[in-house]
Design an enzyme around this catalytic site. Sequence first.
Site, PDB file in Angstrom:
ATOM      1  N   ILE A   1      22.141 -42.151  13.173  1.00  0.00           N
ATOM      2  CA  ILE A   1      21.312 -41.219  12.398  1.00  0.00           C
ATOM      3  C   ILE A   1      20.519 -40.314  13.349  1.00  0.00           C
ATOM      4  O   ILE A   1      20.373 -39.113  13.114  1.00  0.00           O
ATOM      5  CB  ILE A   1      20.388 -41.995  11.430  1.00  0.00           C
ATOM      6  CG1 ILE A   1      21.241 -42.882  10.499  1.00  0.00           C
ATOM      7  CG2 ILE A   1      19.531 -41.027  10.613  1.00  0.00           C
ATOM      8  CD1 ILE A   1      20.447 -43.829   9.619  1.00  0.00           C
TER       9      ILE A   1
ATOM     10  N   ASN B   1      11.836 -55.647  19.289  1.00  0.00           N
ATOM     11  CA  ASN B   1      12.378 -54.275  19.341  1.00  0.00           C
ATOM     12  C   ASN B   1      11.874 -53.378  18.221  1.00  0.00           C
ATOM     13  O   ASN B   1      11.793 -52.162  18.390  1.00  0.00           O
ATOM     14  CB  ASN B   1      13.907 -54.305  19.341  1.00  0.00           C
ATOM     15  CG  ASN B   1      14.448 -54.879  20.641  1.00  0.00           C
ATOM     16  OD1 ASN B   1      13.713 -55.014  21.618  1.00  0.00           O
ATOM     17  ND2 ASN B   1      15.723 -55.230  20.656  1.00  0.00           N
TER      18      ASN B   1
ATOM     19  N   TYR C   1      14.528 -58.185   9.474  1.00  0.00           N
ATOM     20  CA  TYR C   1      14.712 -56.744   9.667  1.00  0.00           C
ATOM     21  C   TYR C   1      13.703 -55.973   8.801  1.00  0.00           C
ATOM     22  O   TYR C   1      12.913 -55.164   9.306  1.00  0.00           O
ATOM     23  CB  TYR C   1      16.155 -56.334   9.335  1.00  0.00           C
ATOM     24  CG  TYR C   1      16.332 -54.846   9.276  1.00  0.00           C
ATOM     25  CD1 TYR C   1      16.017 -54.048  10.371  1.00  0.00           C
ATOM     26  CD2 TYR C   1      16.781 -54.222   8.111  1.00  0.00           C
ATOM     27  CE1 TYR C   1      16.145 -52.669  10.314  1.00  0.00           C
ATOM     28  CE2 TYR C   1      16.921 -52.852   8.045  1.00  0.00           C
ATOM     29  CZ  TYR C   1      16.599 -52.081   9.147  1.00  0.00           C
ATOM     30  OH  TYR C   1      16.727 -50.710   9.074  1.00  0.00           O
TER      31      TYR C   1
ATOM     32  N   ARG D   1      25.223 -49.628  -4.352  1.00  0.00           N
ATOM     33  CA  ARG D   1      24.308 -49.063  -3.363  1.00  0.00           C
ATOM     34  C   ARG D   1      24.153 -47.566  -3.579  1.00  0.00           C
ATOM     35  O   ARG D   1      25.015 -46.921  -4.175  1.00  0.00           O
ATOM     36  CB  ARG D   1      24.839 -49.305  -1.929  1.00  0.00           C
ATOM     37  CG  ARG D   1      24.838 -50.770  -1.512  1.00  0.00           C
ATOM     38  CD  ARG D   1      23.430 -51.281  -1.291  1.00  0.00           C
ATOM     39  NE  ARG D   1      23.409 -52.676  -0.864  1.00  0.00           N
ATOM     40  CZ  ARG D   1      23.338 -53.725  -1.696  1.00  0.00           C
ATOM     41  NH1 ARG D   1      23.326 -53.539  -2.994  1.00  0.00           N
ATOM     42  NH2 ARG D   1      23.274 -54.947  -1.214  1.00  0.00           N
TER      43      ARG D   1
END
Length: 328
Positions: free
Chosen positions: A14, A94, A143, A221
Amino acid sequence: MRMRVLVTGGAGYIGSVVTEELVKDGHEAVVYDSLYKGHRAAVVSGAKLIEGDLMDVERMRAALSENRIEAVIHMAADSLVGESVEKPAKYYRNNTVAGLRLLDAMIAEGVLRLVFSSTAAVYGEPEKQPIEESDTTNPTNPYGETKLAFERALGWYERAYTLRYASLRYFNAAGATKLCGEWHDPETHLIPIVLQAAAGRRAHVEVYGDDYLTRDGTCVRDYIHVVDLARAHILALGILDKGSRIYNLGCGGEGYSVNEVIETARAVTSRDIQIRMGARRAGDPAVLIASSDRIKSELGWQPAMQDLKVIIESAWHWMQGHPDGYKE
Ligand code: UFG
């Protein structure tokens, strides 16, 4: 208004498209990427690449000051739900800790405008569809949790340090430009996997369950073309001085089921795509559809390529032009 913008993760999928759009619009784009997952070849010409780690505050400070950066788009992250459950420490480090390091550098250099890549995963199992920004955030994996932790930190940093941010909660990014496309190793996302099967690079697509309470039993989705997603970042840059915002980014509507994605890919590619029915993948909500009314009404954002056929065509063209991805 032209801006000097630093893009973390600008060599990723992206990020490379956001950088391409920035350059197209005449902004000055500096990509800051460790290249641990990103690709040097994904950085469009016209953008400068600085190879660096987000944890390296001194290097980041130098990148911000030497390039007289006015705003940061923070996209560098790990983003695999399954891996995050196995390795939460990696995700906290991260996605959360490294993000806070970036904020340290920004505040030290007086760079107080940020656009952040957040995710639908902050909602967890949604309480209703379509999902609105005011709905409960209750991540079901590290996440989503680590992205939400950073997003919440932004709220406090705004008060204390006058940081201005836009947090963009992406639904399912897909598609490609002529130059930049999706190339992960390993690949876990549905559309590139389906197209790899069409291209003969894998024998079949495993469908993760067909016993969901959806129109055909497979998960639904909200796919959004990566260029439409990128345009939202550029719009968000323009309103940061007015205050901080959180926006969902999807196309809304009925979304597309896994079976519908496969059918559309068969039509686009005119290739046979074999499927195997598999078990459910842990942590997959049945349906994830965004309400993007907020960004539409406040920023005038509109997706230009919401037809799944158009999204898949663009991904297929990129894959045919880049059969081995970004060769390095
Ligand atoms: N799927 C398959 N087979 C595959 C791959 C995917 O059936 O080989 C299914 C998944 O079960 C899911 C749908 O295709 O129902 C889409 O899966 P993706 O992995 O492409 O995308 P996700 O919806 O799982 O993930 C996206 C973002 C994540 C984010 C998540 C939020 O890519 O970063 O939404 O839940 F965390």
